[in-house]
Design a protein around this motif. Structure first.
Motif, PDB file in Angstrom:
ATOM      1  N   ASP A   1      28.331 -25.409  21.206  1.00  0.00           N
ATOM      2  CA  ASP A   1      27.761 -24.423  20.282  1.00  0.00           C
ATOM      3  C   ASP A   1      27.235 -23.196  21.031  1.00  0.00           C
ATOM      4  N   VAL A   2      26.703 -23.402  22.216  1.00  0.00           N
ATOM      5  CA  VAL A   2      26.225 -22.278  23.032  1.00  0.00           C
ATOM      6  C   VAL A   2      27.415 -21.457  23.505  1.00  0.00           C
ATOM      7  N   LYS A   3      28.452 -22.124  23.939  1.00  0.00           N
ATOM      8  CA  LYS A   3      29.683 -21.443  24.383  1.00  0.00           C
ATOM      9  C   LYS A   3      30.253 -20.582  23.250  1.00  0.00           C
ATOM     10  N   GLU A   4      30.286 -21.138  22.047  1.00  0.00           N
ATOM     11  CA  GLU A   4      30.798 -20.377  20.899  1.00  0.00           C
ATOM     12  C   GLU A   4      29.930 -19.151  20.620  1.00  0.00           C
ATOM     13  N   TRP A   5      28.602 -19.321  20.738  1.00  0.00           N
ATOM     14  CA  TRP A   5      27.697 -18.199  20.514  1.00  0.00           C
ATOM     15  C   TRP A   5      27.934 -17.106  21.552  1.00  0.00           C
ATOM     16  N   VAL A   6      28.050 -17.502  22.804  1.00  0.00           N
ATOM     17  CA  VAL A   6      28.301 -16.528  23.877  1.00  0.00           C
ATOM     18  C   VAL A   6      29.609 -15.796  23.617  1.00  0.00           C
ATOM     19  N   THR A   7      30.629 -16.538  23.219  1.00  0.00           N
ATOM     20  CA  THR A   7      31.934 -15.928  22.935  1.00  0.00           C
ATOM     21  C   THR A   7      31.816 -14.891  21.828  1.00  0.00           C
ATOM     22  N   ARG A   8      31.114 -15.242  20.738  1.00  0.00           N
ATOM     23  CA  ARG A   8      30.940 -14.301  19.617  1.00  0.00           C
ATOM     24  C   ARG A   8      30.141 -13.077  20.049  1.00  0.00           C
ATOM     25  N   GLN A   9      29.043 -13.312  20.754  1.00  0.00           N
ATOM     26  CA  GLN A   9      28.197 -12.201  21.191  1.00  0.00           C
ATOM     27  C   GLN A   9      28.954 -11.265  22.133  1.00  0.00           C
ATOM     28  N   ALA A  10      29.703 -11.847  23.046  1.00  0.00           N
ATOM     29  CA  ALA A  10      30.474 -11.037  23.996  1.00  0.00           C
ATOM     30  C   ALA A  10      31.488 -10.174  23.245  1.00  0.00           C
ATOM     31  N   ARG A  11      32.145 -10.769  22.285  1.00  0.00           N
ATOM     32  CA  ARG A  11      33.136 -10.018  21.506  1.00  0.00           C
ATOM     33  C   ARG A  11      32.456  -8.889  20.737  1.00  0.00           C
ATOM     34  N   GLU A  12      31.333  -9.188  20.064  1.00  0.00           N
ATOM     35  CA  GLU A  12      30.619  -8.180  19.278  1.00  0.00           C
ATOM     36  C   GLU A  12      30.094  -7.034  20.152  1.00  0.00           C
ATOM     37  N   ASN A  13      29.681  -7.363  21.353  1.00  0.00           N
ATOM     38  CA  ASN A  13      29.103  -6.367  22.253  1.00  0.00           C
ATOM     39  C   ASN A  13      30.117  -5.780  23.233  1.00  0.00           C
ATOM     40  N   MET A  14      31.379  -6.167  23.056  1.00  0.00           N
ATOM     41  CA  MET A  14      32.472  -5.678  23.899  1.00  0.00           C
ATOM     42  C   MET A  14      32.170  -5.868  25.388  1.00  0.00           C
ATOM     43  N   ARG A  15      31.739  -7.080  25.720  1.00  0.00           N
ATOM     44  CA  ARG A  15      31.457  -7.448  27.104  1.00  0.00           C
ATOM     45  C   ARG A  15      32.204  -8.733  27.427  1.00  0.00           C
ATOM     46  N   SER A  16      32.305  -9.017  28.702  1.00  0.00           N
ATOM     47  CA  SER A  16      32.840 -10.319  29.106  1.00  0.00           C
ATOM     48  C   SER A  16      31.783 -11.379  28.802  1.00  0.00           C
ATOM     49  N   GLN A  17      32.208 -12.616  28.768  1.00  0.00           N
ATOM     50  CA  GLN A  17      31.249 -13.694  28.556  1.00  0.00           C
ATOM     51  C   GLN A  17      30.243 -13.722  29.704  1.00  0.00           C
ATOM     52  N   ASN A  18      30.705 -13.490  30.914  1.00  0.00           N
ATOM     53  CA  ASN A  18      29.814 -13.448  32.064  1.00  0.00           C
ATOM     54  C   ASN A  18      28.746 -12.367  31.879  1.00  0.00           C
ATOM     55  N   ALA A  19      29.171 -11.173  31.495  1.00  0.00           N
ATOM     56  CA  ALA A  19      28.231 -10.069  31.300  1.00  0.00           C
ATOM     57  C   ALA A  19      27.247 -10.387  30.176  1.00  0.00           C
ATOM     58  N   GLU A  20      27.711 -11.072  29.142  1.00  0.00           N
ATOM     59  CA  GLU A  20      26.839 -11.443  28.025  1.00  0.00           C
ATOM     60  C   GLU A  20      25.772 -12.433  28.484  1.00  0.00           C
TER      61      GLU A  20
END
Length: 68
Positions: free
Chosen positions: A15-34
């Motif tokens: 669930d955390v991974k999915e949240w990071v993925t969504r946030q990264a996409r919304e903020n136009m960043r890599s998952q690492n950067a998020e």
């Protein structure tokens, strides 16, 4: 030339991974950067709390001196 940093393996619940993925996409960043951004925000909040606690301690000390 910047030195490359070695990879850092990070296990996290799905669930955390999915949240990071969504946030990264919304903020136009890599998952690492998020993840880095989230950690830095947490660091800033923690520092703000520490500063607030220090100020409260200083105020208590000052009040103690003024009442004696």
């Amino acid at each position: 030339m910047k030195a490359k940093k070695p990879p850092f393996g990070l296990r996290m619940p799905e669930d955390v991974k999915e949240w990071v993925t969504r946030q990264a996409r919304e903020n136009m960043r890599s998952q690492n950067a998020e993840i880095v951004m989230a950690l830095k925000e947490k660091m800033d909040r923690s520092a703000d709390i520490t500063i607030s606690e220090q100020r409260a301690d200083e105020a208590r000390v000052k009040q103690g001196r003024e009442t004696h």
